[in-house]
Design a protein around this motif. Structure first.
Motif, PDB file in Angstrom:
ATOM      1  N   PHE A  79       0.808  -1.213   0.000  1.00 42.09           N
ATOM      2  CA  PHE A  79       0.000   0.000   0.000  1.00 42.09           C
ATOM      3  C   PHE A  79       0.845   1.268   0.000  1.00 42.09           C
ATOM      4  N   LEU A  80       2.092   1.173   0.418  1.00 40.63           N
ATOM      5  CA  LEU A  80       2.938   2.365   0.445  1.00 40.63           C
ATOM      6  C   LEU A  80       3.348   2.823  -0.958  1.00 40.63           C
ATOM      7  N   PHE A  81       3.503   1.923  -1.900  1.00 44.41           N
ATOM      8  CA  PHE A  81       3.939   2.312  -3.240  1.00 44.41           C
ATOM      9  C   PHE A  81       2.908   3.154  -3.984  1.00 44.41           C
ATOM     10  N   PRO A  82       1.636   2.770  -4.031  1.00 45.05           N
ATOM     11  CA  PRO A  82       0.667   3.650  -4.689  1.00 45.05           C
ATOM     12  C   PRO A  82       0.518   4.983  -3.964  1.00 45.05           C
ATOM     13  N   VAL A  86       0.710   8.880  -5.577  1.00 39.62           N
ATOM     14  CA  VAL A  86      -0.374   9.859  -5.450  1.00 39.62           C
ATOM     15  C   VAL A  86       0.091  11.054  -4.637  1.00 39.62           C
ATOM     16  N   PHE A  87       1.031  10.853  -3.727  1.00 38.39           N
ATOM     17  CA  PHE A  87       1.498  11.929  -2.858  1.00 38.39           C
ATOM     18  C   PHE A  87       2.075  13.086  -3.660  1.00 38.39           C
ATOM     19  N   SER A  88       2.715  12.788  -4.775  1.00 39.12           N
ATOM     20  CA  SER A  88       3.329  13.846  -5.571  1.00 39.12           C
ATOM     21  C   SER A  88       2.341  14.544  -6.503  1.00 39.12           C
ATOM     22  N   ALA A  89       1.119  14.027  -6.631  1.00 43.36           N
ATOM     23  CA  ALA A  89       0.122  14.652  -7.498  1.00 43.36           C
ATOM     24  C   ALA A  89      -0.344  15.971  -6.883  1.00 43.36           C
ATOM     25  N   THR A  95      -3.555  15.775   2.184  1.00 46.05           N
ATOM     26  CA  THR A  95      -4.603  14.787   2.476  1.00 46.05           C
ATOM     27  C   THR A  95      -4.024  13.374   2.521  1.00 46.05           C
ATOM     28  N   THR A  96      -3.239  13.028   1.525  1.00 44.98           N
ATOM     29  CA  THR A  96      -2.670  11.676   1.507  1.00 44.98           C
ATOM     30  C   THR A  96      -1.645  11.487   2.607  1.00 44.98           C
ATOM     31  N   LEU A  97      -0.953  12.551   2.976  1.00 47.16           N
ATOM     32  CA  LEU A  97      -0.002  12.438   4.082  1.00 47.16           C
ATOM     33  C   LEU A  97      -0.731  12.115   5.383  1.00 47.16           C
ATOM     34  N   GLY A  98      -1.849  12.799   5.624  1.00 48.37           N
ATOM     35  CA  GLY A  98      -2.632  12.519   6.825  1.00 48.37           C
ATOM     36  C   GLY A  98      -3.214  11.115   6.816  1.00 48.37           C
ATOM     37  N   GLU A  99      -3.732  10.684   5.670  1.00 46.40           N
ATOM     38  CA  GLU A  99      -4.286   9.335   5.573  1.00 46.40           C
ATOM     39  C   GLU A  99      -3.220   8.276   5.813  1.00 46.40           C
ATOM     40  N   MET A 100      -2.012   8.513   5.308  1.00 48.72           N
ATOM     41  CA  MET A 100      -0.963   7.518   5.495  1.00 48.72           C
ATOM     42  C   MET A 100      -0.512   7.461   6.940  1.00 48.72           C
TER      43      MET A 100
END
Length: 123
Positions: A79-82, A86-89, A95-100
């Motif tokens: 799950f870390l690779f996808p 997306v993090f760089s988009a 948002t993705t940083l908080g979700e991770m």
């Protein structure tokens, strides 16, 4: 409507053809192979060592827990690779940083629980 069922007919014919090829190969193997069972051939082979004792042995449940924890954390890595892509988009960074961090927090809590229960000790 006829074209619709013709496409299924092609699939059915290919499926039957494939099953026929596999069945033919297995039948040919059965007819051509030598079959001479002996008591020595029917014994359990364990790395060249003759089997000694009964055929039932206990194993620790802990080994299964180790395997389960490995699978859980391997899935975490998948799950870390996808997430990294997306993090760089644009527009998704915070948002993705908080979700991770929430996801990793759940995994850390599970790891802490397993450690507290003594599952991770190699005794």
């Amino acid at each position: 409507m006829r074209d619709y069922f013709d496409s299924y007919a092609v699939v059915a014919v290919l499926l039957l053809l494939g099953c026929g090829i596999v069945a033919g190969a297995l039948a040919a193997n059965r007819m051509l192979r030598p079959h001479r069972p002996t008591p020595e051939k029917l014994t359990t082979y364990e790395c060249g060592v003759d089997p000694v004792g009964g055929d039932w042995a206990q194993s620790y449940v802990r080994y299964y827990v180790f395997a389960y924890l490995y699978v859980v954390f391997a899935v975490d890595a998948v799950f870390l690779f996808p997430w990294a892509t997306v993090f760089s988009a644009p527009g998704y960074g915070l948002t993705t940083l908080g979700e991770m961090f929430v996801f990793l927090g759940f995994l850390a809590a599970g790891l802490a629980y397993a450690g507290k229960k003594g599952v991770l000790s190699w005794v």
